[in-house]
Scaffold this motif. Structure first.
Motif, PDB file in Angstrom:
ATOM      1  N   CYS A  66      29.572  35.787 -20.391  1.00  0.00           N
ATOM      2  CA  CYS A  66      29.283  36.635 -19.232  1.00  0.00           C
ATOM      3  C   CYS A  66      28.183  35.960 -18.422  1.00  0.00           C
ATOM      4  O   CYS A  66      27.337  35.240 -18.972  1.00  0.00           O
ATOM      5  CB  CYS A  66      28.827  38.032 -19.665  1.00  0.00           C
ATOM      6  N   GLN A  72      27.641  44.917 -14.177  1.00  0.00           N
ATOM      7  CA  GLN A  72      28.701  45.624 -14.896  1.00  0.00           C
ATOM      8  C   GLN A  72      29.218  44.788 -16.066  1.00  0.00           C
ATOM      9  O   GLN A  72      29.543  45.329 -17.126  1.00  0.00           O
ATOM     10  CB  GLN A  72      29.840  45.975 -13.943  1.00  0.00           C
ATOM     11  N   GLY A  73      29.291  43.475 -15.853  1.00  0.00           N
ATOM     12  CA  GLY A  73      29.750  42.591 -16.921  1.00  0.00           C
ATOM     13  C   GLY A  73      28.821  42.608 -18.124  1.00  0.00           C
ATOM     14  O   GLY A  73      29.273  42.585 -19.274  1.00  0.00           O
ATOM     15  N   ALA A  76      29.351  45.798 -20.017  1.00  0.00           N
ATOM     16  CA  ALA A  76      30.605  45.693 -20.764  1.00  0.00           C
ATOM     17  C   ALA A  76      30.448  44.784 -21.975  1.00  0.00           C
ATOM     18  O   ALA A  76      31.083  45.004 -23.016  1.00  0.00           O
ATOM     19  CB  ALA A  76      31.715  45.171 -19.849  1.00  0.00           C
ATOM     20  N   THR A  77      29.599  43.765 -21.850  1.00  0.00           N
ATOM     21  CA  THR A  77      29.352  42.860 -22.983  1.00  0.00           C
ATOM     22  C   THR A  77      28.672  43.597 -24.128  1.00  0.00           C
ATOM     23  O   THR A  77      29.024  43.421 -25.301  1.00  0.00           O
ATOM     24  CB  THR A  77      28.496  41.663 -22.529  1.00  0.00           C
ATOM     25  N   ASP A  79      28.942  46.759 -24.739  1.00  0.00           N
ATOM     26  CA  ASP A  79      30.000  47.609 -25.309  1.00  0.00           C
ATOM     27  C   ASP A  79      30.897  46.805 -26.245  1.00  0.00           C
ATOM     28  O   ASP A  79      31.244  47.264 -27.340  1.00  0.00           O
ATOM     29  CB  ASP A  79      30.849  48.222 -24.196  1.00  0.00           C
ATOM     30  N   ALA A  80      31.283  45.604 -25.798  1.00  0.00           N
ATOM     31  CA  ALA A  80      32.207  44.782 -26.583  1.00  0.00           C
ATOM     32  C   ALA A  80      31.581  44.336 -27.901  1.00  0.00           C
ATOM     33  O   ALA A  80      32.239  44.333 -28.951  1.00  0.00           O
ATOM     34  CB  ALA A  80      32.635  43.563 -25.761  1.00  0.00           C
TER      35      ALA A  80
END
Length: 273
Positions: A66, A72-73, A76-77, A79-80
């Motif tokens: 990322c 936002q990325g 999301a990272t 979260d992942a």
């Protein structure tokens, strides 16, 4: 009660900017300690070789690419990484950019790039991961600053300003993080032999290898206090220099770097509006 310190048995260590330099070396150190290390770097900076190098260590390295400038990325990272089933218990915000700035040829773009990566790149990861740590009631956050935060040096108008901002940010957030059992640390290393410092155009005293720096950071994460700064002889000298009147300090730095004798940049024409 002592603040929390991250342990490999508790969850994952997350490092940004882990494809080279200190971040890459620290990922190896933490994997050797048994951590599962989630490394975030840009798509164009793959960490395949790092994963291969650490394959036989007690821990392991995983790739979560990322760009830290992508708000936002980065959320999301986080979260992942946690979707793997383990929480992030240690977050090391290491990604950084050194863009030399000359007062003879100022550029808005250079300042914007520096603050986007070095400051907002930390904030984009800190906000989502700190929220999860607070919900769990524990966590450890490490921000990689620099001795350039102590006062200004030639060419560091943008870089030093961003590192000073990180130090001030950490000092302020520490009041609240202490209350929710999140240990916050800031690392102010001296001059490290990395792609960033290789772009400087003057002699760097007490230059250290990235591996040596990473080893000291790992030890500081495990047992150090709020500020992890090294090497001592350079740090204490600079902190002493910071106590001097600014005019005297300016003269001493000018003499040390030989800045007055440096050739001036050619004048550029002011663009027509």
């Amino acid at each position: 009660m002592a603040l929390y310190r991250a342990s490999p048995k508790d969850g994952i260590a997350w490092i940004t900017g882990g494809s080279s330099g200190i971040g890459r070396a620290l990922a190896r150190e933490l994997a050797a300690e048994g951590f599962t290390v989630a490394v975030t770097a840009r798509e164009e900076d793959p960490i395949d070789s790092l994963i291969e190098e650490t394959r036989d260590l007690p821990g392991r390295v995983l790739s979560y690419p990322c760009d830290v400038c992508d708000e936002q990325g980065m959320a999301a990272t986080v979260d992942a990484i946690e979707a793997s089933g383990e929480p992030i218990v240690l977050a090391v915000f290491n990604a950084g950019a050194y863009v030399p700035v000359s007062g003879e040829n100022l550029s808005v773009r250079k300042f914007s790039r520096s603050f986007d990566v070095n400051v907002m790149g930390v904030v984009h990861g800190l906000v989502p991961v700190a929220a999860r740590m607070r919900q769990r009631g524990k966590g450890q956050v490490v921000m990689i600053g620099s001795i350039s935060a102590y006062f200004g040096w030639p060419t560091t108008a943008a870089y030093g300003a961003t590192k000073a901002a990180l130090n001030a940010m950490a000092q302020s957030l520490r009041f609240d993080f202490d209350r929710v059992n999140i240990r916050l640390q800031v690392v102010n290393p001296g001059f490290i032999d990395t792609p960033l410092t290789q772009r400087t155009n003057f002699k760097l005293p007490a230059l250290m290898a990235a591996g040596d720096a990473a080893h000291r950071i790992r030890k500081g994460i495990a047992s150090g206090g709020f500020e992890i700064a090294f090497p001592g002889r350079l740090v204490y000298g600079l902190k002493g220099l910071a106590l001097l009147p600014s005019s005297l300090r300016h003269r001493l730095i000018t003499a040390f770097t030989g800045w007055k004798t440096r050739p001036s940049l050619p004048r550029t024409r002011r663009p027509r509006s």
